[in-house]
Design an enzyme around this catalytic site. Sequence first.
Site, short mmCIF file in Angstrom:
data_model
loop_
_atom_site.label_atom_id
_atom_site.label_comp_id
_atom_site.label_asym_id
_atom_site.label_seq_id
_atom_site.Cartn_x
_atom_site.Cartn_y
_atom_site.Cartn_z
CD GLU A 1 -3.97 2.42 -5.35
OE1 GLU A 1 -4.26 1.27 -5.69
OE2 GLU A 1 -2.96 2.66 -4.66
CG HIS B 1 -3.55 -1.52 -6.81
ND1 HIS B 1 -4.13 -0.92 -5.73
CD2 HIS B 1 -3.25 -2.78 -6.41
CE1 HIS B 1 -4.19 -1.78 -4.71
NE2 HIS B 1 -3.66 -2.91 -5.11
NE ARG C 1 -4.23 -1.56 0.05
CZ ARG C 1 -4.30 -2.70 -0.63
NH1 ARG C 1 -3.25 -3.09 -1.34
NH2 ARG C 1 -5.39 -3.43 -0.59
#
Length: 342
Positions: free
Chosen positions: A281, A300, A253
Amino acid sequence: MPPTTDNRPALLLAMGPGIADRLLHPRHHARLTALTRTDPHLVGHDLADPPPGVAAALAEAEILLTCWGATPLTEEVLAAAPRLRAVVHAAGSVKHHLTPACWERGIAVSSAAAANALPVAEYTLAAVLFAGKRVLHSARRYRVLRQDHDWLRELDGAGNYRRTVGIVGASRVGRRVLELLRPFDWTVLLHDPYLEEAEARALGAHLTPLEALCARSDVVSVHAPQLPTTRHLIGARELAAMPDGATLVNTSRGSLVDEAALLAELTSGRLSAVLDVTDPELPPRDSPLYDLPNVLLTPHVAGSHGTELYRMADHALDEVERLVHGEPFAEPVHAADLTRLA
C-alpha cells in the site's frame, strides 16, 4: 407516578481512536441520542479489554455502531455483549471485524459500502476523463516548455468522444462508475464473471472477456474485490493486450494488479496509470511510481475523506432509524455474500 419506560435501544460506538470525532458531526450526536440510549462521546476502542465504562455499555448494547479500527467481534467479545442484535458499520468492508461467531448468533449487519462507493466512483470518473484528455501529459509538458506550443498537433488523437473504457468488476463502485459514465460519449465494456449479458446491458455496458476488454479499451479501470481469486487479475498478459497509450486506473486494491508487470509497461512509456492503491500500500521510497511522468499516484484518497465521512454517518444513522422502527436494513450484509465482497 410510575417511571416512564424508555424503549429506545442501547447503542455503543466502537471504532479506532480519533475516528468518531471525524465521522460524527454534532447533528449526528443529536440524532443518535434521539433514536437510541447512548453516550455519543463514549467510544469503545478496544472491546476485547475495555475500561469499566465501555464494558458496562457493551453489556447493555443492542446495537454497535462501528467504523474503521473496530475490534474483531470474537466469541469472547460477544459473550460480554449478551443483548447485542445488530452491527451498523459506518464504512465499507465488514471483513475486518465481523467473525463467524456473529453470523452464528444471528446478528443483523449493515454496511455503508454503498455510501463509500460514491467518492471512489467520482475519483474514477475524473481519472477516466483526464486520461482521455491526456491531462497528465500536457500538464507536465506545459510545466517544462513554459512557452507557446502547437498543442493541437501534440494532442492530436486525444479527447473523450467515442473512446472506449473497460470496467473490470460490477462491484458497488463499478456500478457507480457505470452510472456516472452514462452521460458521456464512451463505449463501455464490462468484465465480471458473475454477470449475464442482459445484466451488463441494463448497466449500459457490453459484457466482454477480460483480455478482449483490455485489448479494446483506451482506459481500463479496476473495481473487483480483493479475494484470493482476484490476485494479479490484471497481469502481464492483460497489460500487454492494452493498446499503446492506454491508461490503467486502479482504485480497488493494489494486489489486483501485477505491479512488476505494470512497472515494465510504465517505464517503457507504452502505458500510463492512475493508481490510488499499490502493492504494498505504501510503495518503497525508491519506487519508480513516485517519479514516472506517466503515473498519477495518490495515497489511497479515492474513498471517503473529510466531509464525505458525514455521508457514511448519515447512511449508518438511517439504518439505525430503520432498526428502531422495526424495518429491514436498506444495505444488509449476509454471510453468504462475503466470498465475493471486498
